[in-house]
Scaffold this motif. Structure first.
Motif, PDB file in Angstrom:
ATOM      1  N   THR A  84      -3.947  15.330   5.512  1.00 12.48           N
ATOM      2  CA  THR A  84      -4.571  15.981   6.586  1.00 12.48           C
ATOM      3  C   THR A  84      -6.077  16.121   6.330  1.00 12.48           C
ATOM      4  O   THR A  84      -6.928  16.564   7.008  1.00 12.48           O
ATOM      5  CB  THR A  84      -4.039  17.617   6.668  1.00 12.48           C
ATOM      6  N   ALA A  85      -6.388  15.767   4.919  1.00 10.91           N
ATOM      7  CA  ALA A  85      -7.834  15.894   4.581  1.00 10.91           C
ATOM      8  C   ALA A  85      -8.668  14.846   5.049  1.00 10.91           C
ATOM      9  O   ALA A  85      -9.952  14.765   4.603  1.00 10.91           O
ATOM     10  CB  ALA A  85      -7.749  16.195   3.012  1.00 10.91           C
ATOM     11  N   PHE A  86      -8.209  13.577   5.618  1.00  9.69           N
ATOM     12  CA  PHE A  86      -8.659  12.678   5.712  1.00  9.69           C
ATOM     13  C   PHE A  86      -8.719  12.074   7.339  1.00  9.69           C
ATOM     14  O   PHE A  86      -7.950  11.173   7.692  1.00  9.69           O
ATOM     15  CB  PHE A  86      -8.166  11.199   4.863  1.00  9.69           C
ATOM     16  N   PRO A  87      -9.528  12.751   8.352  1.00 10.99           N
ATOM     17  CA  PRO A  87      -9.398  12.671   9.658  1.00 10.99           C
ATOM     18  C   PRO A  87      -9.805  11.369   9.927  1.00 10.99           C
ATOM     19  O   PRO A  87      -9.618  10.983  10.981  1.00 10.99           O
ATOM     20  CB  PRO A  87     -10.187  13.922  10.260  1.00 10.99           C
ATOM     21  N   ASN A  88     -10.735  10.852   9.162  1.00 10.45           N
ATOM     22  CA  ASN A  88     -11.460   9.534   9.439  1.00 10.45           C
ATOM     23  C   ASN A  88     -10.711   8.260   8.980  1.00 10.45           C
ATOM     24  O   ASN A  88     -11.366   7.174   9.012  1.00 10.45           O
ATOM     25  CB  ASN A  88     -12.935   9.491   9.109  1.00 10.45           C
ATOM     26  N   LEU A  89      -9.795   8.628   8.271  1.00 11.25           N
ATOM     27  CA  LEU A  89      -8.936   7.400   7.640  1.00 11.25           C
ATOM     28  C   LEU A  89      -8.542   6.429   8.502  1.00 11.25           C
ATOM     29  O   LEU A  89      -7.705   6.672   9.514  1.00 11.25           O
ATOM     30  CB  LEU A  89      -7.847   8.121   6.745  1.00 11.25           C
ATOM     31  N   GLU A  90      -8.817   5.188   8.095  1.00  9.75           N
ATOM     32  CA  GLU A  90      -8.532   3.960   9.078  1.00  9.75           C
ATOM     33  C   GLU A  90      -7.347   3.078   8.472  1.00  9.75           C
ATOM     34  O   GLU A  90      -6.528   2.537   9.057  1.00  9.75           O
ATOM     35  CB  GLU A  90      -9.812   3.160   9.596  1.00  9.75           C
ATOM     36  N   VAL A  91      -7.513   2.942   7.058  1.00  6.02           N
ATOM     37  CA  VAL A  91      -6.763   2.072   6.195  1.00  6.02           C
ATOM     38  C   VAL A  91      -6.044   2.871   5.317  1.00  6.02           C
ATOM     39  O   VAL A  91      -6.764   3.370   4.395  1.00  6.02           O
ATOM     40  CB  VAL A  91      -7.418   0.798   5.903  1.00  6.02           C
ATOM     41  N   LEU A  92      -4.698   2.846   5.276  1.00  9.53           N
ATOM     42  CA  LEU A  92      -4.374   3.218   4.104  1.00  9.53           C
ATOM     43  C   LEU A  92      -3.303   2.217   3.338  1.00  9.53           C
ATOM     44  O   LEU A  92      -2.238   1.956   3.994  1.00  9.53           O
ATOM     45  CB  LEU A  92      -3.359   4.503   4.425  1.00  9.53           C
ATOM     46  N   TYR A  93      -3.426   2.013   2.387  1.00  9.86           N
ATOM     47  CA  TYR A  93      -2.800   0.674   1.758  1.00  9.86           C
ATOM     48  C   TYR A  93      -2.297   1.067   0.506  1.00  9.86           C
ATOM     49  O   TYR A  93      -3.039   1.171  -0.462  1.00  9.86           O
ATOM     50  CB  TYR A  93      -3.872  -0.355   1.473  1.00  9.86           C
ATOM     51  N   LEU A  94      -0.967   1.430   0.108  1.00 10.31           N
ATOM     52  CA  LEU A  94      -0.444   1.805  -1.050  1.00 10.31           C
ATOM     53  C   LEU A  94       0.851   1.003  -1.449  1.00 10.31           C
ATOM     54  O   LEU A  94       1.975   1.453  -1.724  1.00 10.31           O
ATOM     55  CB  LEU A  94       0.232   3.198  -0.699  1.00 10.31           C
ATOM     56  N   TYR A  95       0.737  -0.483  -0.979  1.00  9.08           N
ATOM     57  CA  TYR A  95       1.499  -1.480  -1.340  1.00  9.08           C
ATOM     58  C   TYR A  95       1.796  -1.546  -2.909  1.00  9.08           C
ATOM     59  O   TYR A  95       0.990  -1.469  -3.804  1.00  9.08           O
ATOM     60  CB  TYR A  95       0.721  -2.704  -0.984  1.00  9.08           C
ATOM     61  N   GLY A  96       3.327  -1.656  -3.219  1.00  4.93           N
ATOM     62  CA  GLY A  96       3.568  -1.620  -4.479  1.00  4.93           C
ATOM     63  C   GLY A  96       3.235  -0.502  -5.566  1.00  4.93           C
ATOM     64  O   GLY A  96       3.193  -0.975  -6.673  1.00  4.93           O
ATOM     65  N   MET A  97       3.254   0.699  -5.279  1.00  2.41           N
ATOM     66  CA  MET A  97       2.675   1.554  -6.121  1.00  2.41           C
ATOM     67  C   MET A  97       3.958   2.269  -6.597  1.00  2.41           C
ATOM     68  O   MET A  97       3.808   3.350  -7.719  1.00  2.41           O
ATOM     69  CB  MET A  97       1.907   2.777  -5.571  1.00  2.41           C
ATOM     70  N   SER A  98       5.247   1.884  -6.400  1.00  6.65           N
ATOM     71  CA  SER A  98       6.314   2.596  -6.911  1.00  6.65           C
ATOM     72  C   SER A  98       6.603   3.879  -6.378  1.00  6.65           C
ATOM     73  O   SER A  98       7.041   4.820  -7.207  1.00  6.65           O
ATOM     74  CB  SER A  98       6.736   2.412  -8.419  1.00  6.65           C
ATOM     75  N   LEU A  99       6.067   4.276  -5.237  1.00  2.00           N
ATOM     76  CA  LEU A  99       6.034   5.728  -4.910  1.00  2.00           C
ATOM     77  C   LEU A  99       7.553   6.023  -4.367  1.00  2.00           C
ATOM     78  O   LEU A  99       8.187   5.199  -3.962  1.00  2.00           O
ATOM     79  CB  LEU A  99       5.180   5.838  -3.658  1.00  2.00           C
ATOM     80  N   ARG A 100       8.120   7.235  -4.678  1.00  2.00           N
ATOM     81  CA  ARG A 100       9.269   7.868  -4.526  1.00  2.00           C
ATOM     82  C   ARG A 100       9.206   8.888  -3.592  1.00  2.00           C
ATOM     83  O   ARG A 100       8.274   9.658  -3.367  1.00  2.00           O
ATOM     84  CB  ARG A 100       9.671   8.314  -5.659  1.00  2.00           C
ATOM     85  N   GLY A 101      10.302   9.404  -2.907  1.00  2.00           N
ATOM     86  CA  GLY A 101      10.432  10.533  -1.806  1.00  2.00           C
ATOM     87  C   GLY A 101      10.222  10.166  -0.506  1.00  2.00           C
ATOM     88  O   GLY A 101      10.463   8.778  -0.259  1.00  2.00           O
ATOM     89  N   SER A 102       9.892  11.141   0.344  1.00  2.00           N
ATOM     90  CA  SER A 102       9.749  10.878   1.743  1.00  2.00           C
ATOM     91  C   SER A 102       8.598  10.507   2.060  1.00  2.00           C
ATOM     92  O   SER A 102       7.535  10.942   1.559  1.00  2.00           O
ATOM     93  CB  SER A 102      10.568  12.120   2.479  1.00  2.00           C
ATOM     94  N   ILE A 103       8.397  10.022   3.237  1.00  2.00           N
ATOM     95  CA  ILE A 103       7.092   9.732   4.111  1.00  2.00           C
ATOM     96  C   ILE A 103       6.764  11.095   4.675  1.00  2.00           C
ATOM     97  O   ILE A 103       7.530  11.629   5.446  1.00  2.00           O
ATOM     98  CB  ILE A 103       7.260   8.486   5.187  1.00  2.00           C
ATOM     99  N   PRO A 104       5.585  11.452   4.170  1.00  2.00           N
ATOM    100  CA  PRO A 104       5.030  12.582   4.882  1.00  2.00           C
ATOM    101  C   PRO A 104       4.611  12.669   6.383  1.00  2.00           C
ATOM    102  O   PRO A 104       4.299  11.639   7.004  1.00  2.00           O
ATOM    103  CB  PRO A 104       3.548  13.148   4.132  1.00  2.00           C
ATOM    104  N   LYS A 105       5.162  13.608   7.031  1.00  2.00           N
ATOM    105  CA  LYS A 105       5.174  13.761   8.484  1.00  2.00           C
ATOM    106  C   LYS A 105       3.519  13.615   8.687  1.00  2.00           C
ATOM    107  O   LYS A 105       3.225  13.418   9.935  1.00  2.00           O
ATOM    108  CB  LYS A 105       6.055  14.777   9.231  1.00  2.00           C
TER     109      LYS A 105
END
Length: 107
Positions: A61-82
Motif C-alpha cells: 500500500t506504500a506504492f500507489p504509483n507502482l507500475e511493475v512488480l517483478y519478483l521472479y525467482g526470489m524463493s518467496l514463501r507464504g501467501s500472496i498479499p491481498k
C-alpha cells in the motif's frame, strides 16, 4: 508518499539500510518517476535472506504509483498479499518461480 515508500523499502529487509535513500531511484532494483515515486521494483536483483523470503515483508500500500512488480525467482514463501489488488497503476506483475499460495483478486 515518498516517506512511506522509504519506510516500506527499508522495513522489507530486502534492501540494506546503509544505502543512501535519497539515491534510491538509482538503485539497481528501483525505478522512479519524475516526481521521485517508485514505479518499478525488480526484486529479483536483491535476493532476500532466508528469514525475509515473504512477500508480506513489502508493504504494497506504500506504492500507489507502482507500475511493475517483478519478483521472479526470489524463493518467496507464504501467501500472496491481498493488498496487491490495491495497486491500481500496476500493469506488470511477475511472481513466478516462487513458493507462493493463494489467489489474486481484482480490486
Amino acid at each position: 508518499t515518498i516517506n512511506e515508500e522509504r519506510q516500506a523499502l527499508l522495513q522489507s529487509g530486502w534492501w540494506n539500510d546503509s544505502l543512501n535513500f535519497s539515491e534510491r531511484c538509482a538503485w539497481d532494483a528501483i525505478t522512479c518517476n519524475e516526481a521521485g515515486s517508485v514505479i518499478i521494483i525488480l526484486g529479483w536483483k536483491i535476493p532476500p535472506s532466508e528469514e525475509l523470503r515473504r512477500l508480506q515483508n513489502l508493504n504494497m500500500t506504500a506504492f500507489p504509483n507502482l507500475e511493475v512488480l517483478y519478483l521472479y525467482g526470489m524463493s518467496l514463501r507464504g501467501s500472496i498479499p491481498k493488498e496487491i489488488s490495491t495497486l491500481t497503476k500496476l500493469t506488470d506483475l511477475y511472481l513466478s518461480n516462487n513458493h507462493l499460495q493463494g489467489k489474486l483478486n481484482a480490486a
